[in-house]
Structure formats: C-alpha cells, structure tokens
Motif scaffolding. Sequence first.
Motif, PDB file in Angstrom:
ATOM      1  N   PRO A 121      44.096  28.099  50.897  1.00 12.13           N
ATOM      2  CA  PRO A 121      42.749  28.088  50.288  1.00 12.13           C
ATOM      3  C   PRO A 121      41.828  29.173  50.828  1.00 12.13           C
ATOM      4  CG  PRO A 121      43.457  25.860  50.783  1.00 12.13           C
ATOM      5  CD  PRO A 121      44.461  26.766  51.418  1.00 12.13           C
ATOM      6  N   ARG A 122      42.026  29.576  52.068  1.00 13.59           N
ATOM      7  CA  ARG A 122      41.163  30.611  52.653  1.00 13.59           C
ATOM      8  C   ARG A 122      41.355  31.954  51.946  1.00 13.59           C
ATOM      9  NH1 ARG A 122      41.275  31.690  59.039  1.00 13.59           N
ATOM     10  NH2 ARG A 122      39.703  30.035  58.996  1.00 13.59           N
ATOM     11  N   HIS A 123      42.523  32.172  51.344  1.00 17.26           N
ATOM     12  CA  HIS A 123      42.835  33.473  50.755  1.00 17.26           C
ATOM     13  C   HIS A 123      42.748  33.486  49.230  1.00 17.26           C
ATOM     14  CE1 HIS A 123      44.104  35.217  54.596  1.00 17.26           C
ATOM     15  NE2 HIS A 123      44.646  34.040  54.853  1.00 17.26           N
ATOM     16  N   LEU A 124      42.246  32.411  48.659  1.00 12.23           N
ATOM     17  CA  LEU A 124      41.971  32.424  47.223  1.00 12.23           C
ATOM     18  C   LEU A 124      40.586  33.004  46.990  1.00 12.23           C
ATOM     19  CD1 LEU A 124      43.381  28.917  46.210  1.00 12.23           C
ATOM     20  CD2 LEU A 124      44.360  31.156  45.677  1.00 12.23           C
ATOM     21  N   PRO A 125      40.413  33.798  45.935  1.00 15.07           N
ATOM     22  CA  PRO A 125      39.109  34.453  45.715  1.00 15.07           C
ATOM     23  C   PRO A 125      38.022  33.448  45.359  1.00 15.07           C
ATOM     24  CG  PRO A 125      40.554  34.790  43.828  1.00 15.07           C
ATOM     25  CD  PRO A 125      41.401  34.137  44.889  1.00 15.07           C
ATOM     26  N   GLN A 126      36.813  33.715  45.775  1.00 19.80           N
ATOM     27  CA  GLN A 126      35.692  32.835  45.465  1.00 19.80           C
ATOM     28  C   GLN A 126      35.365  32.840  43.981  1.00 19.80           C
ATOM     29  OE1 GLN A 126      32.286  33.542  47.959  1.00 19.80           O
ATOM     30  NE2 GLN A 126      33.406  33.096  49.852  1.00 19.80           N
ATOM     31  N   PRO A 170      45.290  43.593  43.033  1.00 18.93           N
ATOM     32  CA  PRO A 170      44.000  44.166  43.464  1.00 18.93           C
ATOM     33  C   PRO A 170      43.679  45.506  42.819  1.00 18.93           C
ATOM     34  CG  PRO A 170      45.159  43.240  45.338  1.00 18.93           C
ATOM     35  CD  PRO A 170      46.126  43.209  44.196  1.00 18.93           C
ATOM     36  N   LYS A 171      44.690  46.194  42.299  1.00 18.00           N
ATOM     37  CA  LYS A 171      44.452  47.485  41.643  1.00 18.00           C
ATOM     38  C   LYS A 171      44.146  47.324  40.155  1.00 18.00           C
ATOM     39  CE  LYS A 171      47.447  49.837  44.958  1.00 18.00           C
ATOM     40  NZ  LYS A 171      48.655  50.689  45.165  1.00 18.00           N
ATOM     41  N   THR A 172      44.099  46.089  39.704  1.00 17.81           N
ATOM     42  CA  THR A 172      43.781  45.800  38.308  1.00 17.81           C
ATOM     43  C   THR A 172      42.414  45.125  38.222  1.00 17.81           C
ATOM     44  OG1 THR A 172      44.701  43.554  38.247  1.00 17.81           O
ATOM     45  CG2 THR A 172      46.242  45.377  37.951  1.00 17.81           C
ATOM     46  N   SER A 173      42.042  44.712  37.015  1.00 19.45           N
ATOM     47  CA  SER A 173      40.798  43.965  36.798  1.00 19.45           C
ATOM     48  C   SER A 173      41.112  42.509  36.450  1.00 19.45           C
ATOM     49  CB  SER A 173      39.994  44.617  35.668  1.00 19.45           C
ATOM     50  OG  SER A 173      39.698  45.967  35.947  1.00 19.45           O
ATOM     51  N   ILE A 174      42.173  41.974  37.006  1.00 21.51           N
ATOM     52  CA  ILE A 174      42.728  40.678  36.607  1.00 21.51           C
ATOM     53  C   ILE A 174      41.700  39.553  36.651  1.00 21.51           C
ATOM     54  CG2 ILE A 174      43.536  40.031  38.911  1.00 21.51           C
ATOM     55  CD1 ILE A 174      45.486  39.571  35.605  1.00 21.51           C
ATOM     56  N   ARG A 175      41.717  38.729  35.591  1.00 23.91           N
ATOM     57  CA  ARG A 175      40.860  37.548  35.513  1.00 23.91           C
ATOM     58  C   ARG A 175      41.687  36.273  35.306  1.00 23.91           C
ATOM     59  NH1 ARG A 175      38.187  41.014  37.082  1.00 23.91           N
ATOM     60  NH2 ARG A 175      36.053  41.625  36.508  1.00 23.91           N
ATOM     61  N   ILE A 176      42.822  36.384  34.589  1.00 23.45           N
ATOM     62  CA  ILE A 176      43.662  35.216  34.309  1.00 23.45           C
ATOM     63  C   ILE A 176      45.106  35.553  34.659  1.00 23.45           C
ATOM     64  CG2 ILE A 176      44.504  33.622  32.547  1.00 23.45           C
ATOM     65  CD1 ILE A 176      41.945  34.138  30.976  1.00 23.45           C
ATOM     66  N   LEU A 177      45.732  34.723  35.512  1.00 29.82           N
ATOM     67  CA  LEU A 177      47.125  34.907  35.904  1.00 29.82           C
ATOM     68  C   LEU A 177      47.893  33.623  35.634  1.00 29.82           C
ATOM     69  CD1 LEU A 177      49.497  36.359  37.241  1.00 29.82           C
ATOM     70  CD2 LEU A 177      48.612  35.612  39.469  1.00 29.82           C
ATOM     71  N   GLU A 205      51.154  34.730  52.135  1.00 28.64           N
ATOM     72  CA  GLU A 205      51.495  36.071  51.663  1.00 28.64           C
ATOM     73  C   GLU A 205      51.774  36.100  50.159  1.00 28.64           C
ATOM     74  OE1 GLU A 205      51.274  38.914  53.275  1.00 28.64           O
ATOM     75  OE2 GLU A 205      50.505  37.799  54.989  1.00 28.64           O
ATOM     76  N   ASP A 206      52.073  34.940  49.569  1.00 31.42           N
ATOM     77  CA  ASP A 206      52.306  34.894  48.128  1.00 31.42           C
ATOM     78  C   ASP A 206      51.038  35.173  47.345  1.00 31.42           C
ATOM     79  OD1 ASP A 206      54.920  34.183  48.662  1.00 31.42           O
ATOM     80  OD2 ASP A 206      54.530  32.036  48.502  1.00 31.42           O
ATOM     81  N   ILE A 207      49.909  34.764  47.900  1.00 34.67           N
ATOM     82  CA  ILE A 207      48.643  34.855  47.145  1.00 34.67           C
ATOM     83  C   ILE A 207      47.559  35.643  47.885  1.00 34.67           C
ATOM     84  CG2 ILE A 207      49.028  32.752  45.821  1.00 34.67           C
ATOM     85  CD1 ILE A 207      46.699  32.705  48.796  1.00 34.67           C
ATOM     86  N   LYS A 208      47.882  36.148  49.048  1.00 34.52           N
ATOM     87  CA  LYS A 208      46.874  36.817  49.870  1.00 34.52           C
ATOM     88  C   LYS A 208      46.196  37.966  49.136  1.00 34.52           C
ATOM     89  CE  LYS A 208      46.261  38.758  54.511  1.00 34.52           C
ATOM     90  NZ  LYS A 208      46.952  39.094  55.792  1.00 34.52           N
ATOM     91  N   SER A 209      46.951  38.701  48.359  1.00 36.15           N
ATOM     92  CA  SER A 209      46.386  39.849  47.638  1.00 36.15           C
ATOM     93  C   SER A 209      45.329  39.434  46.619  1.00 36.15           C
ATOM     94  CB  SER A 209      47.505  40.629  46.934  1.00 36.15           C
ATOM     95  OG  SER A 209      48.436  41.140  47.857  1.00 36.15           O
ATOM     96  N   LEU A 210      45.410  38.194  46.142  1.00 41.30           N
ATOM     97  CA  LEU A 210      44.447  37.735  45.132  1.00 41.30           C
ATOM     98  C   LEU A 210      43.031  37.676  45.671  1.00 41.30           C
ATOM     99  CD1 LEU A 210      46.486  34.845  43.458  1.00 41.30           C
ATOM    100  CD2 LEU A 210      46.249  37.221  42.713  1.00 41.30           C
ATOM    101  N   ASN A 211      42.904  37.604  46.981  1.00 37.33           N
ATOM    102  CA  ASN A 211      41.567  37.531  47.579  1.00 37.33           C
ATOM    103  C   ASN A 211      40.776  38.813  47.365  1.00 37.33           C
ATOM    104  OD1 ASN A 211      39.616  36.034  48.882  1.00 37.33           O
ATOM    105  ND2 ASN A 211      40.279  36.605  50.933  1.00 37.33           N
ATOM    106  N   ASN A 212      41.477  39.881  47.007  1.00 34.86           N
ATOM    107  CA  ASN A 212      40.816  41.159  46.732  1.00 34.86           C
ATOM    108  C   ASN A 212      40.674  41.418  45.235  1.00 34.86           C
ATOM    109  OD1 ASN A 212      40.613  41.895  49.515  1.00 34.86           O
ATOM    110  ND2 ASN A 212      42.787  42.436  49.491  1.00 34.86           N
ATOM    111  N   THR A 213      40.704  40.337  44.468  1.00 32.07           N
ATOM    112  CA  THR A 213      40.504  40.429  43.014  1.00 32.07           C
ATOM    113  C   THR A 213      39.323  39.559  42.609  1.00 32.07           C
ATOM    114  OG1 THR A 213      41.862  38.511  42.371  1.00 32.07           O
ATOM    115  CG2 THR A 213      43.018  40.599  42.780  1.00 32.07           C
ATOM    116  N   LYS A 214      39.001  39.583  41.335  1.00 30.87           N
ATOM    117  CA  LYS A 214      37.977  38.704  40.774  1.00 30.87           C
ATOM    118  C   LYS A 214      38.624  37.688  39.839  1.00 30.87           C
ATOM    119  CE  LYS A 214      34.265  42.126  41.135  1.00 30.87           C
ATOM    120  NZ  LYS A 214      33.223  42.897  40.395  1.00 30.87           N
TER     121      LYS A 214
END
Length: 612
Positions: free
Chosen positions: A329-334, A276-283, A301-310
């Motif tokens: 699925p609820r915690h994957l970014p739109q 979330p502190k980066t500008s990540i687009r591809i992981l 918890e493995d992917i929850k932080s990704l919801n605050n990324t683009k």
Amino acid sequence: MFVLCVSQNKQGVPSLDFKISGNNKTDNHGCSSNCKCRCLNISDGVLADCSALGLTKFPQIQEGVVSVNLSFNLLTHLHDARYLPKTLKYLDLTKNKITKFKNDELGPFSAIHNIISLNLSSNFLSLDVNTYYTGVFQNLKYLQYLDVSNNSNANKSYYCPDKVFQELSSLQSLSIDGVQNVTFGKGFSTLTNLTMLRITGIAVKRIINREYFDNFPNLEHLDLSATSEWRNITDFALTNFEKGALQKLSKLLYLDISYHRKLRMCGFRNVTNDLPKTSIRILKANYLECERSVSTVLFVEDIKSLNNTKLEELYIDGNNLEETDYLVPRHLPQSLNYFSARDNRWVINRYAYFYISGLTGIKTVDLSFQNKHQFSQSKNAWLCSEVFHETTHCICDRVPDYVNESSFLNGGLHKDILRASKKIDKFPLITSCIPYDATFFELALIPVKTETIIIESAKVGENFPPIYFSTSSVKKISLRNNQIYSFTGPICNLTELQYLDLSSNRAVDISSYVFGSLIGLKHLEIDNNLLGNSNIFHMNKSVFIFENQTNLMFLHVVKSTIYFIPEFSVQFIKTKYYFNGSQFTYGLEYFYLSYARPTIYRYKLESDIIFV
C-alpha cells in the motif's frame, strides 16, 4: 413511398416487387432490396440491418442509408460496392467468409469513399501482401475506425504490409491481429491520428519485444487482452513482455494485458516497469495465472513503479494472489481511486492494515469472489496447465530482501492497531458507539476517501462484531453471499453510509443496536438469512432495530424466515415510505403506523420495504 424489393431466383436474375410503406421508425421494406432487412432510424440517418440472413450476395441498399449491418452472413468477398449508397458511413461485415478484397482499377470501396467505420473482424482476410495489396485502402481517406481482427488464426508465419495502412490518414482506432512474425513497421508511424490500438491473436507471437510499439507514438488506448477461452495453449500463449516495450508511449492512458495466463506475475512486473514513462490512468492485468496453478504473492517490486504514475484504476483480478507484501500500500499512487482484486485467494493478514490510511485517493474497493477456485473453475481450465516449477520459479525471482519485521512493526504501526492488538478476551457488552475504546472494538482501517466497498462471495465469516470504521466517507458496502452468522455490531463511524447489503449470509441472529449509528441509511438488504431464529423477535427490544433509520427508502427482508414481528419499529418510519406488504404473515396487525393510510394492510404506503 415506393420501394423496390429484390429477391434472388435460381438464375440470379433479380425479380421486382413493389411495396408501399409508411414513415414508421422500423420499416422492413424501406431501405433494402432484401425484404428481410430491417430499417431503423438512428441519430444521423437510417440503419439497414441485414444481419444473420444467410446472405451470399450483397443486397442493394437505398440511397440515404448511413449504416449497414451485414454481419453473420455467408459473404465470401467484398463486392465492388455498387449496391451500397454513397451516403454510407458505417459498414459491419463481422463473421462472414470474406477471403479477399476486390482488385481492379478503381480499387475496393470506390463508391463508398465517405465511410468512417469498417468492421471486417472474424473473416478470412489473411494478414499478408497478397490480401493487403498496394492501394487496397486508397479510397478510404476518411476512415476513422477499422477492425480487421481475428482473421489470421492459423499457426503460420504472416507479414503485415505497413505501407498499405499508411493510406489511412484519418484512422483513429485500429483492431488487428498481432500474429507470428508480425511487426508493425514505419508505415504506421505516419498515422498521427491513431490513438487506439487493439491487438488480437497476439498470443501466437509469444513475445512482446522492446521495439514492438515504436511506430505508434500517439497511442492513448492499448488493448492486448486475450479471450478467456483458450484455443491451443501451446500455440497461443504470450509468455514474455520485455522491459522497455512501452517506454515510447508517452501519451498512453489505458492498458489491458488480461487473460494471458502464461505471462504470470513476472510479466506483470515488466509491464509496470515502463509505466512511469507513460500517462497511464487505467491498468487492467487480470487472469495472468492458470486457474490450476499454485498460489502466488504480490510483492512491492511488482507495483513499485506505479507510485511514479498518476494511475486512477487498477484491476488485478484472478491472479491466484494469496498474500501481499505488507509494504505494497505504501507504493500505490495517491491518485488511485478504484482498486479491484476480485477472484483471488486472499485472506486477511497484516497487509490489510499497514499504511492503508496513506491511500488518500481510494474511493472504491472490490475484493469479491475470494477462494472461488476451491469449488469452481471454467470449463477450459485444464487447457492451461503448467509445470509446478514455472510458478514457483517466478515467485522466487521476485522475493524481496529480508526485512526485520519485528523492529519495523513496533515503530511504524498506527497507534490504534497497537491498542486493538491488546484487546482483552473478555469485555463488556458493547451496545453503543460512544464512547469509543479501541480495546473493545474491531478497527476497520479504510482509506480516508473511500466511498464504495464490495466484498461479495469472499467467504468472509463469523460474527459481525462491534466495529469502528476509520473513515466516515463510505456510502456503499456490499457483503452479500458471505458467511456472517450474526449481525451483532454496533457498526460505528459510518454516518454517511446510504447502502448496505448483508443478504445471503445465512445469519441466525441480529441485535437491536447493530444499525444504531447508521443514521443516513437509505437502502438495506438483509434478505436470504435465517434471522427468524433470532430471539430478538420474541422480545420488546426488537422495536429498536431500525430506531434511527428515519431516512430508509428500501428494506429487503425476503426469505429470512421472520414469521412474527411484535410492535416493530415501523412507528419511526415517516409517511414517505411504503410497504410492499401483500406477503406479510400473521403479526402484521401489531405494527404501529402513526401516519399510515387506511389502505396500508391491503396495498402499500410509499416505500420499498419488503418482508416475506
């Protein structure tokens, strides 16, 4: 033009050989003193390709050449470059035996100071102060791309002289070994143009600590991936990725941590924590578990932080994932539009349905090659073995708090899922998509904007039942090489579907209505099945199989044991299509082609519809 070719004799004195060459695009004698070098015209000049010639000395390269390929030779040191042209921009010395740079008053590369790309990978340039002495890069002020990776492969301590690299003021891309005891000091912080970093040999270091990337503030592309082939798992194994290691890379767009099989999903969680502190687009986080280890689980918890990324693309292939927390699925970014989880061990369960509709950005899903581990492993899989408790301990550390599933599910699931769960066991024959009744159809919940679904070689089996897709946006589906024994259908609400691959399923039956609602279909592959065993080809209703496929451009039915096709649905196909029909068995005369040309039976019409 006159060209001087030089061949080496035993005394090392060059012999002269004059040749005349024309202006061909490929000229074997027009750019180098070695007549075996190929000369190729490229976009901004001439490429001298002297690769894989067993050279022990630099050939003389003609002025005007902009690119020289000397890879896969036997060069042992960097020449003083007097034989290289001043016009040189690209120099490739990959896979030689170079052990040192020239050290004199002028320094190396003095004659080719305009070079912008230098590849020295896979040599023997040890990462230490003796090799990388002060001033080694002083003549490379315009260098943008430098690759010195895979040079320091011994299991010993190294040192990275960061002050030497700060001379590369124009550097944009760096590939370097991140071996034992190596840290990237403050000298790298002056490389303000450096946006791409690839680190190899990093497995030797074993740990990525919090300060590892502090001096790369402008990184946009970070590749930490190892190779799929293991050298020595004891020495080459990244085991820990500390939280906070990526927190200063605010401009980071691309991250690859694949093939560190000792990192496991515990390490994956630490990586996602910082994103979330980066500008990540591809992981890309592929193959973080040993092939022979036990199955694992993807938790919230493995992917929850990704919801605050683009984040736009996520790859988690080959991680032995057997199940997924149904809340994932609820915690994957739109913003996510591409999701790949190939080569895992997933089976369909509740997580495949819950909150799928909330993934509004998804366009492509690839779930191919599930459960491949049961019959196939790479040749070096045995090198990556682990004690059983290592994986189980990692799983136990990540298990979430208990959730009252029954109360949650009763209140939160999509109404159509609840209706579908009450399906009666005996229901009437469904031959049409209208009217739709959830109690009679299987419901395929698909993210609303999905365009491509790929589930190949995943052991998807049994019948293709009456099925209703929750979104009509899907344009391509590939289900090849599975275990679907019957194409029954109908397949509903896929009005925009253009590409469908059901090949290699060994299907023995097909209905006349399975493709009835697929009105936009242009490409259909049902080859390598056993459809010739279906009774439908002995009935008049076979004429309706492709009744609505008036847009079909390609039909592949090779190796489907269809030997008799009475009054098939070809009358619905317009003249813009053709048959590559030279391999038809008997029964072709029963085709009714209202717009066919007289040569149809000998050659073709105008399409790519193939029967064998």
